[in-house]
Write a protein that holds these residues in place. Structure first.
Motif, PDB file in Angstrom:
ATOM      1  N   ARG A  67      64.813  38.213  68.716  1.00  0.00           N
ATOM      2  CA  ARG A  67      66.348  38.790  68.724  1.00  0.00           C
ATOM      3  C   ARG A  67      66.425  40.101  68.226  1.00  0.00           C
ATOM      4  NH1 ARG A  67      69.158  33.893  67.165  1.00  0.00           N
ATOM      5  NH2 ARG A  67      68.007  32.405  68.265  1.00  0.00           N
ATOM      6  N   PHE A  68      65.570  40.955  69.047  1.00  0.00           N
ATOM      7  CA  PHE A  68      65.499  42.482  68.743  1.00  0.00           C
ATOM      8  C   PHE A  68      66.622  43.053  69.573  1.00  0.00           C
ATOM      9  CE2 PHE A  68      60.318  42.406  68.856  1.00  0.00           C
ATOM     10  CZ  PHE A  68      60.386  41.951  67.407  1.00  0.00           C
ATOM     11  N   THR A  69      67.194  44.032  68.611  1.00  0.00           N
ATOM     12  CA  THR A  69      68.408  44.834  69.244  1.00  0.00           C
ATOM     13  C   THR A  69      68.300  46.224  68.996  1.00  0.00           C
ATOM     14  OG1 THR A  69      69.742  44.436  67.287  1.00  0.00           O
ATOM     15  CG2 THR A  69      70.067  42.668  68.803  1.00  0.00           C
ATOM     16  N   THR A  70      69.187  46.938  69.754  1.00  0.00           N
ATOM     17  CA  THR A  70      69.207  48.533  69.463  1.00  0.00           C
ATOM     18  C   THR A  70      70.100  48.664  68.226  1.00  0.00           C
ATOM     19  OG1 THR A  70      71.379  48.510  70.820  1.00  0.00           O
ATOM     20  CG2 THR A  70      69.235  48.805  71.814  1.00  0.00           C
ATOM     21  N   PRO A  71      70.142  49.801  67.835  1.00  0.00           N
ATOM     22  CA  PRO A  71      71.104  50.254  66.543  1.00  0.00           C
ATOM     23  C   PRO A  71      72.566  49.630  66.824  1.00  0.00           C
ATOM     24  CG  PRO A  71      69.631  52.017  67.059  1.00  0.00           C
ATOM     25  CD  PRO A  71      69.360  50.979  68.226  1.00  0.00           C
ATOM     26  N   GLY A  72      72.770  49.782  67.931  1.00  0.00           N
ATOM     27  CA  GLY A  72      74.384  49.338  68.204  1.00  0.00           C
ATOM     28  C   GLY A  72      74.533  48.000  68.573  1.00  0.00           C
ATOM     29  N   GLY A  73      73.395  47.057  68.410  1.00  0.00           N
ATOM     30  CA  GLY A  73      73.305  45.629  68.588  1.00  0.00           C
ATOM     31  C   GLY A  73      73.325  44.888  69.900  1.00  0.00           C
ATOM     32  N   ALA A 121      73.729  35.302  69.257  1.00  0.00           N
ATOM     33  CA  ALA A 121      73.671  36.730  69.285  1.00  0.00           C
ATOM     34  C   ALA A 121      74.829  37.260  68.468  1.00  0.00           C
ATOM     35  CB  ALA A 121      73.405  37.400  70.668  1.00  0.00           C
ATOM     36  N   PRO A 122      75.291  37.155  67.309  1.00  0.00           N
ATOM     37  CA  PRO A 122      76.518  37.489  66.802  1.00  0.00           C
ATOM     38  C   PRO A 122      76.778  39.038  66.535  1.00  0.00           C
ATOM     39  CG  PRO A 122      75.062  36.464  65.107  1.00  0.00           C
ATOM     40  CD  PRO A 122      74.470  36.242  66.491  1.00  0.00           C
ATOM     41  N   GLN A 123      75.528  39.811  66.276  1.00  0.00           N
ATOM     42  CA  GLN A 123      75.652  41.165  66.306  1.00  0.00           C
ATOM     43  C   GLN A 123      76.038  41.851  67.492  1.00  0.00           C
ATOM     44  OE1 GLN A 123      75.113  42.738  63.479  1.00  0.00           O
ATOM     45  NE2 GLN A 123      73.933  41.367  62.009  1.00  0.00           N
ATOM     46  N   ASN A 124      76.214  41.236  68.624  1.00  0.00           N
ATOM     47  CA  ASN A 124      76.214  41.814  69.819  1.00  0.00           C
ATOM     48  C   ASN A 124      77.902  41.705  70.180  1.00  0.00           C
ATOM     49  OD1 ASN A 124      76.447  42.892  72.476  1.00  0.00           O
ATOM     50  ND2 ASN A 124      75.372  41.637  73.595  1.00  0.00           N
TER      51      ASN A 124
END
Length: 432
Positions: A97-103, A242-245
């Motif tokens: 579940r790697f994401t960028t700083p903006g999700g 992916a709740p951060q996105n």
């Protein structure tokens, strides 16, 4: 093993080295910006009253840099035909579940870069007029299809090929859902989506915890109507993975519009359901995200919206992600996409106008620098299919619009001869 009829390296060798324009306008938060060497310049002077306004212009944020690097990595691995390495890299990013700083999920960015050359070749061929050699339109995707012969059981490469078909389908469909499209183009679009559905049908059940594959499945809804509850449940699974996105929540809202697979009551219901399920991450922000693009696209979507719930969501989003990328996105949304900067101090008359009026406190309390591409995309209603012929002009237009809209927010102070300086430390108003 005999050489396949289409070798991807042959196709890619004829393409430009740089990333295609499609990557640069994919999304305000993933747009490729100008080099970092021109980052955070003082704003140029524009016609009055902008002359009384000072704010830094950030042409490349940390989010832009991260997204661009991942897209280029995926593109490089595809051009080198290092397919197993690409698959392993996407799988690692997806499973961790790697994401960028903006999700933004890293897996999606890698996959987007990997298929960009093939999609871009079709787009350029169609934009230049119907090509005489039809092979220009199929060579790239046929090369991708040939890769499956050696990687037939690889779900990530299969999904990558399916996503390429979806992107090419949209190229055939063309920008703007309201435009008249020829029957030939519609048939080509439908054929690519059908092929994508066939490819995806056998892999998603085998990896139920994959946000990457769930997102690919949901992408199919953009070209076909489906039963409302089925669409809502599919997006609910993706959001839970992916709740951060915030992008799947925004896409869910669009799918709940009557023109797609939903209704206005369904939009309201799903906004509240999403807010409840993502409360630990976004507070009330889930409600805001589901309405975000739906409200900007369809003014009638404001019939049932709870403006205070939406505005509480804006505050909670900034509390969860207090970046300047986010501050610009929300400020541009309210000021431009919803027209808040056009209200000239009038009292809001509708729920949509009440939400749009949040542009004032968003800009005064949270904006510390301007990200021109975000403002330019807001002026286009965040339409990712809108054609951008010159990124430099597009960015310059966004910068000019931002300065104009921000000056309107401070029109009373400027009218009284005060100067506005917005710095990383906050808002400074001086006389003289």
């Amino acid at each position: 093993m005999p050489r396949p009829p289409f070798q991807l390296s042959d196709i890619l060798s004829r393409l430009p080295v740089s990333l295609p324009d499609r990557l640069k306008r994919r999304d305000a938060s993933t747009a490729v910006a100008a080099p970092a060497s021109v980052r955070a310049e003082p704003a140029a002077h524009y016609a009055r009253p902008e002359d009384s306004l000072s704010i830094s212009i950030c042409t490349e944020s940390d989010e832009d840099t991260a997204c661009c690097a991942l897209q280029k990595e995926g593109q490089f691995l595809a051009r080198q035909e290092r397919w197993q390495e690409l698959s392993d890299r996407i799988a690692e990013a997806d499973q961790a579940r790697f994401t960028t700083p903006g999700g933004m999920p890293e897996a999606e960015l890698l996959a987007y870069g990997a298929r960009a050359d093939v999609v871009n070749a079709v787009e350029h061929a169609l934009n230049d007029g119907q090509p005489r050699d039809q092979r220009q339109l199929i060579d790239g995707v046929m090369a991708l299809e040939a890769i499956r012969k050696d990687h037939r059981k690889d779900p990530y490469l299969t999904a990558l090929i399916a996503l390429a078909h979806i992107d090419i389908g949209w190229v055939w469909r063309g920008p703007g859902l309201e435009e008249t499209v020829s029957k030939v183009h519609l048939r080509r679009c439908a054929a690519h989506f059908e092929r994508a559905a066939t490819l995806l049908s056998g892999i998603a059940p085998g990896l139920p915890g994959s946000a990457f594959l769930a997102a690919a499945d949901c992408a199919l809804f953009a070209a076909r109507r489906a039963e409302t509850l089925h669409v809502a449940d599919a997006y609910a699974r993706l959001i839970d993975l992916a709740p951060q996105n915030h992008r799947p929540m925004r896409a869910l809202g669009l799918q709940m519009l009557p023109r797609c697979s939903g209704s206005y009551p369904a939009l309201e219901l799903e906004a509240r359901r999403t807010a409840s399920r993502t409360q630990d991450i976004w507070g009330s922000g889930g409600y805001t995200w589901v309405y975000f693009d739906a409200l900007a696209t369809d003014s009638a979507a404001g019939a049932l919206v709870d403006p205070q719930f939406f505005i509480d969501g804006l505050k909670d989003i900034l509390a969860a992600h207090p970046s300047q990328d986010m501050a610009n996105l929300l400020s541009a949304y309210c000021a431009v996409a919803l027209g808040g900067a056009q209200m000239d101090g009038t009292t809001p008359q509708t729920p949509r106008q009440e939400i749009a009026s949040a542009a004032s406190w968003l800009i005064r309390d949270h904006l510390r620098e301007v990200h021109p591409l975000i403002w330019a995309h807001a002026a286009n209603g965040f339409d990712n299919s809108a054609r951008v012929t010159s990124l430099r002009r597009f960015s310059a237009r966004g910068q000019a619009q931002a300065m104009s809209f921000i000056a309107q927010i401070f029109r009373d102070e400027i009218a009284h001869g005060q100067k506005i300086a917005i710095t990383p430390d906050g808002l400074h108003v001086t006389t003289g």
